[in-house]
Motif scaffolding. Structure first.
Motif, PDB file in Angstrom:
ATOM      1  N   PRO A 196      77.025  22.191 -35.454  1.00 14.67           N
ATOM      2  CA  PRO A 196      77.983  23.051 -36.113  1.00 14.67           C
ATOM      3  C   PRO A 196      79.431  22.038 -35.862  1.00 14.67           C
ATOM      4  O   PRO A 196      79.750  21.433 -35.088  1.00 14.67           O
ATOM      5  N   ALA A 197      80.004  22.239 -37.263  1.00 19.72           N
ATOM      6  CA  ALA A 197      81.353  21.564 -37.279  1.00 19.72           C
ATOM      7  C   ALA A 197      82.398  22.414 -37.854  1.00 19.72           C
ATOM      8  O   ALA A 197      83.533  22.043 -38.121  1.00 19.72           O
ATOM      9  N   THR A 198      82.051  23.919 -37.617  1.00 17.67           N
ATOM     10  CA  THR A 198      82.993  25.159 -37.964  1.00 17.67           C
ATOM     11  C   THR A 198      82.931  25.854 -36.933  1.00 17.67           C
ATOM     12  O   THR A 198      81.956  26.018 -36.227  1.00 17.67           O
ATOM     13  N   ASP A 199      83.915  26.996 -36.815  1.00 19.45           N
ATOM     14  CA  ASP A 199      84.075  28.115 -35.961  1.00 19.45           C
ATOM     15  C   ASP A 199      82.917  29.154 -36.250  1.00 19.45           C
ATOM     16  O   ASP A 199      83.811  30.134 -36.805  1.00 19.45           O
ATOM     17  N   TRP A 200      81.837  29.052 -36.143  1.00 21.84           N
ATOM     18  CA  TRP A 200      80.882  30.086 -36.696  1.00 21.84           C
ATOM     19  C   TRP A 200      80.821  31.294 -35.762  1.00 21.84           C
ATOM     20  O   TRP A 200      80.717  32.466 -36.308  1.00 21.84           O
ATOM     21  N   ASN A 201      81.349  31.133 -34.588  1.00 20.18           N
ATOM     22  CA  ASN A 201      81.449  32.588 -33.815  1.00 20.18           C
ATOM     23  C   ASN A 201      82.750  32.980 -33.647  1.00 20.18           C
ATOM     24  O   ASN A 201      82.957  33.882 -32.768  1.00 20.18           O
ATOM     25  N   ASP A 202      83.609  32.513 -34.329  1.00 21.05           N
ATOM     26  CA  ASP A 202      84.862  33.338 -34.580  1.00 21.05           C
ATOM     27  C   ASP A 202      85.693  33.159 -33.188  1.00 21.05           C
ATOM     28  O   ASP A 202      86.427  34.352 -32.879  1.00 21.05           O
ATOM     29  N   ASN A 203      85.589  32.229 -32.352  1.00 20.08           N
ATOM     30  CA  ASN A 203      86.312  32.229 -31.090  1.00 20.08           C
ATOM     31  C   ASN A 203      87.529  31.530 -31.007  1.00 20.08           C
ATOM     32  O   ASN A 203      88.313  31.197 -30.345  1.00 20.08           O
ATOM     33  N   GLY A 204      88.037  31.026 -32.364  1.00 21.48           N
ATOM     34  CA  GLY A 204      89.188  30.265 -32.381  1.00 21.48           C
ATOM     35  C   GLY A 204      89.371  28.658 -32.193  1.00 21.48           C
ATOM     36  O   GLY A 204      90.205  27.907 -32.104  1.00 21.48           O
ATOM     37  N   GLN A 205      87.749  28.223 -31.846  1.00 20.15           N
ATOM     38  CA  GLN A 205      87.684  26.850 -31.550  1.00 20.15           C
ATOM     39  C   GLN A 205      86.793  26.158 -32.604  1.00 20.15           C
ATOM     40  O   GLN A 205      85.579  26.827 -32.771  1.00 20.15           O
ATOM     41  N   VAL A 206      87.048  25.237 -33.180  1.00 21.17           N
ATOM     42  CA  VAL A 206      86.420  24.798 -34.340  1.00 21.17           C
ATOM     43  C   VAL A 206      85.322  23.774 -33.729  1.00 21.17           C
ATOM     44  O   VAL A 206      85.548  22.755 -33.044  1.00 21.17           O
ATOM     45  N   GLY A 207      83.834  24.079 -34.246  1.00 17.89           N
ATOM     46  CA  GLY A 207      82.759  23.126 -33.875  1.00 17.89           C
ATOM     47  C   GLY A 207      82.499  23.582 -32.271  1.00 17.89           C
ATOM     48  O   GLY A 207      82.900  24.101 -31.543  1.00 17.89           O
ATOM     49  N   GLY A 208      81.348  22.566 -31.850  1.00 16.71           N
ATOM     50  CA  GLY A 208      81.022  22.456 -30.529  1.00 16.71           C
ATOM     51  C   GLY A 208      79.928  23.432 -30.413  1.00 16.71           C
ATOM     52  O   GLY A 208      79.634  24.093 -31.218  1.00 16.71           O
ATOM     53  N   MET A 209      79.217  23.126 -29.314  1.00 20.61           N
ATOM     54  CA  MET A 209      77.774  23.835 -29.101  1.00 20.61           C
ATOM     55  C   MET A 209      77.927  25.205 -28.998  1.00 20.61           C
ATOM     56  O   MET A 209      76.900  25.895 -29.299  1.00 20.61           O
ATOM     57  N   ASP A 210      78.962  25.591 -28.546  1.00 19.65           N
ATOM     58  CA  ASP A 210      79.124  27.198 -28.653  1.00 19.65           C
ATOM     59  C   ASP A 210      78.893  27.941 -29.945  1.00 19.65           C
ATOM     60  O   ASP A 210      78.721  28.811 -30.306  1.00 19.65           O
ATOM     61  N   ASP A 211      79.057  27.192 -31.117  1.00 13.68           N
ATOM     62  CA  ASP A 211      79.057  27.585 -32.469  1.00 13.68           C
ATOM     63  C   ASP A 211      77.365  27.655 -33.049  1.00 13.68           C
ATOM     64  O   ASP A 211      77.247  27.903 -33.942  1.00 13.68           O
ATOM     65  N   GLU A 212      76.604  26.929 -32.215  1.00 11.24           N
ATOM     66  CA  GLU A 212      75.198  26.796 -32.473  1.00 11.24           C
ATOM     67  C   GLU A 212      74.774  28.438 -32.550  1.00 11.24           C
ATOM     68  O   GLU A 212      75.181  29.201 -31.692  1.00 11.24           O
ATOM     69  N   PHE A 213      73.662  28.548 -33.629  1.00  8.36           N
ATOM     70  CA  PHE A 213      73.149  29.894 -33.494  1.00  8.36           C
ATOM     71  C   PHE A 213      71.783  29.921 -33.909  1.00  8.36           C
ATOM     72  O   PHE A 213      71.330  28.894 -34.571  1.00  8.36           O
ATOM     73  N   ILE A 214      71.169  30.928 -33.639  1.00  7.49           N
ATOM     74  CA  ILE A 214      69.835  31.323 -33.870  1.00  7.49           C
ATOM     75  C   ILE A 214      69.969  32.920 -34.624  1.00  7.49           C
ATOM     76  O   ILE A 214      70.247  33.655 -33.986  1.00  7.49           O
ATOM     77  N   GLU A 215      69.228  32.840 -35.619  1.00  9.59           N
ATOM     78  CA  GLU A 215      69.227  34.293 -36.417  1.00  9.59           C
ATOM     79  C   GLU A 215      67.872  34.736 -36.517  1.00  9.59           C
ATOM     80  O   GLU A 215      66.974  33.996 -36.924  1.00  9.59           O
ATOM     81  N   LEU A 216      67.645  35.788 -36.111  1.00 11.56           N
ATOM     82  CA  LEU A 216      66.229  36.362 -36.262  1.00 11.56           C
ATOM     83  C   LEU A 216      66.245  37.493 -37.322  1.00 11.56           C
ATOM     84  O   LEU A 216      67.284  38.225 -37.790  1.00 11.56           O
ATOM     85  N   TYR A 217      65.163  37.812 -37.983  1.00 12.28           N
ATOM     86  CA  TYR A 217      64.913  38.420 -39.245  1.00 12.28           C
ATOM     87  C   TYR A 217      63.998  39.461 -39.116  1.00 12.28           C
ATOM     88  O   TYR A 217      62.931  39.018 -39.038  1.00 12.28           O
ATOM     89  N   ASN A 218      64.173  40.775 -39.502  1.00 12.05           N
ATOM     90  CA  ASN A 218      62.907  41.563 -39.674  1.00 12.05           C
ATOM     91  C   ASN A 218      62.845  41.774 -41.081  1.00 12.05           C
ATOM     92  O   ASN A 218      63.360  42.324 -42.010  1.00 12.05           O
TER      93      ASN A 218
END
Length: 159
Positions: free
Chosen positions: A30-52
């Motif tokens: 990631p290079a964007t604040d995907w988890n909306d914590n106010g910090q751009v990028g970083g490993m905390d913004d990595e995500f895994i999405e599950l789908y039913n």
């Protein structure tokens, strides 16, 4: 005897329903604040999405995520009790919650059901910044997406 048949039928239905849950999107670099914590990028913004992908809600309590290439010890995340994914819905899990890191140089993420059976797996060689690995359409074939969409339908892919 009736009780045994009923119990066996219920177990089979739960297992069949679990087959509808799959890894649908992953963002490893990631290079964007995907988890909306106010910090751009970083490993905390990595995500895994599950789908039913099924027509019934699935209780994913006790399902687990694991990564194959780990930093110092194998990482395993158990999905909390009471977690249900409705039909056609998504569950997004950020690394800040799971501790399941995705390596930028390649890795594999595995999804297991509560009995330890492998449900789904996505292996990859390298990850580009803000380009996710996504099934397009949702539940379909894996592609690289230039428009990561945690918790939303996957729509755009780059070749």
């Amino acid at each position: 005897m009736r009780y045994s048949i009923y119990l066996l039928s219920m177990l089979l239905l739960v297992n069949l329903a679990g087959a509808d849950v799959l890894i649908n999107e992953m963002l490893a670099n990631p290079a964007t604040d995907w988890n909306d914590n106010g910090q751009v990028g970083g490993m905390d913004d990595e995500f895994i999405e599950l789908y039913n992908s099924g027509n019934e809600s699935v209780d994913v309590s006790g399902y687990s995520l694991k990564d194959k290439v780990f930093r110092s010890t194998p990482t395993e995340y158990s999905i909390p009790n009471g977690t249900v994914i409705g039909p056609g819905e998504f569950l997004v899990i950020f690394v800040s919650e799971s501790g399941v890191y995705q390596g930028n140089e390649g890795d594999a993420i595995m999804l297991y059901d509560p009995t330890g059976d492998l449900v789904d797996e996505k292996e990859y060689d390298a990850a580009t910044e803000d380009v996710s690995f996504a099934r397009i359409p949702d539940g379909g074939e894996w592609r690289n997406s230039t428009a990561p969409s945690p918790g939303k339908p996957n729509q755009e892919a780059a070749s």
